[in-house]
Design an enzyme around this catalytic site. Structure first.
Site, PDB file in Angstrom:
ATOM      1  N   ASN A   9      -2.457  -1.064   1.447  1.00 10.46           N
ATOM      2  CA  ASN A   9      -2.690  -2.016   2.492  1.00 10.46           C
ATOM      3  C   ASN A   9      -2.012  -1.853   3.771  1.00 10.46           C
ATOM      4  O   ASN A   9      -0.984  -2.049   3.790  1.00 10.46           O
ATOM      5  CB  ASN A   9      -2.281  -3.574   1.984  1.00 10.46           C
ATOM      6  CG  ASN A   9      -2.169  -4.715   2.833  1.00 10.46           C
ATOM      7  OD1 ASN A   9      -2.970  -4.766   3.920  1.00 10.46           O
ATOM      8  ND2 ASN A   9      -1.504  -5.809   2.698  1.00 10.46           N
ATOM      9  N   TRP A  10      -2.817  -1.281   4.762  1.00  8.32           N
ATOM     10  CA  TRP A  10      -2.189  -0.872   5.889  1.00  8.32           C
ATOM     11  C   TRP A  10      -1.703  -1.891   6.833  1.00  8.32           C
ATOM     12  O   TRP A  10      -1.063  -1.707   7.967  1.00  8.32           O
ATOM     13  CB  TRP A  10      -3.117  -0.017   6.533  1.00  8.32           C
ATOM     14  CG  TRP A  10      -3.300   1.322   6.168  1.00  8.32           C
ATOM     15  CD1 TRP A  10      -2.505   2.059   5.118  1.00  8.32           C
ATOM     16  CD2 TRP A  10      -4.202   2.462   6.495  1.00  8.32           C
ATOM     17  NE1 TRP A  10      -3.071   3.228   4.905  1.00  8.32           N
ATOM     18  CE2 TRP A  10      -4.138   3.690   5.627  1.00  8.32           C
ATOM     19  CE3 TRP A  10      -5.422   2.586   7.363  1.00  8.32           C
ATOM     20  CZ2 TRP A  10      -4.643   4.642   5.541  1.00  8.32           C
ATOM     21  CZ3 TRP A  10      -6.053   3.611   7.469  1.00  8.32           C
ATOM     22  CH2 TRP A  10      -5.599   4.735   6.771  1.00  8.32           C
ATOM     23  N   GLU A 168       2.293 -10.376  -6.352  1.00 12.89           N
ATOM     24  CA  GLU A 168       3.009  -9.705  -5.486  1.00 12.89           C
ATOM     25  C   GLU A 168       4.173 -10.877  -5.249  1.00 12.89           C
ATOM     26  O   GLU A 168       3.906 -11.835  -4.479  1.00 12.89           O
ATOM     27  CB  GLU A 168       2.393  -9.578  -4.110  1.00 12.89           C
ATOM     28  CG  GLU A 168       1.295  -8.507  -4.143  1.00 12.89           C
ATOM     29  CD  GLU A 168       0.946  -7.802  -2.821  1.00 12.89           C
ATOM     30  OE1 GLU A 168       1.160  -6.834  -2.636  1.00 12.89           O
ATOM     31  OE2 GLU A 168       0.609  -8.805  -1.951  1.00 12.89           O
ATOM     32  N   GLY A 174       7.790  -6.120   1.591  1.00 13.76           N
ATOM     33  CA  GLY A 174       8.434  -5.284   2.678  1.00 13.76           C
ATOM     34  C   GLY A 174      10.007  -5.656   2.894  1.00 13.76           C
ATOM     35  O   GLY A 174      10.408  -5.612   3.969  1.00 13.76           O
ATOM     36  N   GLY A 235       2.235  -1.572   0.458  1.00 15.85           N
ATOM     37  CA  GLY A 235       2.173  -1.766   1.934  1.00 15.85           C
ATOM     38  C   GLY A 235       2.792  -0.707   2.667  1.00 15.85           C
ATOM     39  O   GLY A 235       2.262   0.335   2.947  1.00 15.85           O
ATOM     40  N   GLY A 236       4.113  -0.902   2.893  1.00 21.15           N
ATOM     41  CA  GLY A 236       4.951   0.016   3.733  1.00 21.15           C
ATOM     42  C   GLY A 236       4.557   1.615   3.227  1.00 21.15           C
ATOM     43  O   GLY A 236       4.597   2.534   4.223  1.00 21.15           O
TER      44      GLY A 236
HETATM   45  C1  PEP Z   1       1.973  -5.589   0.561  1.00 24.29           C
HETATM   46  O1  PEP Z   1       1.655  -5.949   1.907  1.00 24.29           O
HETATM   47  O2  PEP Z   1       0.859  -6.166  -0.011  1.00 24.29           O
HETATM   48  C2  PEP Z   1       3.035  -5.163   0.036  1.00 24.29           C
HETATM   49  C3  PEP Z   1       3.165  -5.206  -1.151  1.00 24.29           C
HETATM   50  O3  PEP Z   1       3.773  -4.549   0.940  1.00 24.29           O
HETATM   51  P1  PEP Z   1       5.252  -3.463   0.922  1.00 24.29           P
HETATM   52  O4  PEP Z   1       4.614  -2.363  -0.401  1.00 24.29           O
HETATM   53  O5  PEP Z   1       5.633  -2.962   2.245  1.00 24.29           O
HETATM   54  O6  PEP Z   1       6.350  -4.430   0.004  1.00 24.29           O
END
Ligand code: PEP
Length: 256
Positions: A9-10, A168, A174, A235-236
């Site tokens: 997920n960018w 999540e 994040g 995400g990151g």
């Molecule tokens: C997300 O945005 O779905 C996510 C899990 O972000 P991160 O990996 O940065 O926590």
């Protein structure tokens, strides 16, 4: 056996030029592995470029981060399911906690989007998860159950099979704080139990449930080796092609 699915997920990162560099480096690192499904989820503007670069891959697919539920109309700034299909999008992330918290999305709105996705032959990646305050109040199960039942209202078993659930925990997104493998497994087993109640045993066993929340190359293997964790929404760490490739490798390896 559920085939693992790892998605990048960018969010609001990656211009077309940056996306092009990412995809070429990533494909060089990982190839097109049969054992796992990979979904790149760029911002809308980079979807055409990423789709074009992935036309030859079987197991690396394109997703979108959101869409509207209507087919067309006066909805300035929105994108329809058919517009995504035309760009060869296969998956659509729905109900991400940032959409819920920052853009006011409710389970009822997400439910409309889920049905619009099936109608357009797009597969939803439905995000659910509790905040830290909800966890501390002992409300994890209540929150997950409400979000699942609300977002998936009137969904049939055959549609559920086309759906990926992403658990999540909001406090882990994040933040660098990851749920422990045991905490994540417990939540995933609960999600599967609710799916069983909403459909039937055979369907619930087939639905893939991703974990998301600060997944990194160094914690991916342990998370992905849990019995009910069938992938990751990243995400990151998905913004760097090498670290995303390492996370995918952790999902491919035999002990996960
Ligand atoms: C997300 O945005 O779905 C996510 C899990 O972000 P991160 O990996 O940065 O926590």
């Amino acid at each position: 056996m559920r085939k693992k699915i790892i998605a990048a997920n960018w969010k609001m990162h990656m211009t077309q030029t940056e996306a092009e560099t990412f995809v070429s480096t990533f494909l060089r690192e990982i190839g097109d592995p049969d054992e796992i499904e990979i979904v790149i989820v760029p911002p809308f503007t980079s979807i055409p470029k990423v789709s074009e670069l992935l036309t030859q891959t079987q197991n690396v697919k394109v997703g979108a981060q959101n869409m509207h539920w209507e087919r067309s109309g006066a909805f300035t700034g929105e994108v329809s399911p058919a517009m995504l299909r035309e760009l060869f999008v296969r998956y659509v992330v729905l109900g991400h906690s940032e959409r819920r918290a920052l853009f006011g999305e409710t389970d009822e709105m997400i439910n409309r989007k889920v049905h619009a996705a099936y109608e357009a032959v797009l597969r939803p990646i439905l995000c659910i998860g509790e905040t830290l305050a909800q966890r501390e109040r002992g409300e994890v199960e209540k929150v997950l159950s409400t979000q699942l039942r609300g977002s998936l209202a009137k969904v049939e078993s055959k549609e559920l099979l086309e759906t990926v659930i992403a658990y999540e925990p909001v406090w882990a997104i994040g933040t660098g704080k990851t749920a422990t493998a045991a905490q994540a497994q417990e939540a995933h087993a609960f999600v599967r139990q609710i799916l069983r109640e909403m459909s039937d045993e055979a369907t619930a066993e087939k639905v893939r449930i991703q974990y998301g929340g600060s997944v990194k190359p160094d914690n991916a293997r342990e998370l992905l080796s849990q019995p009910d964790i069938d992938g990751a929404l990243v995400g990151g760490a998905s913004l760097d092609p090498r670290s995303f490739a390492q996370i995918v490798q952790a999902g491919v390896s035999k002990d996960s």
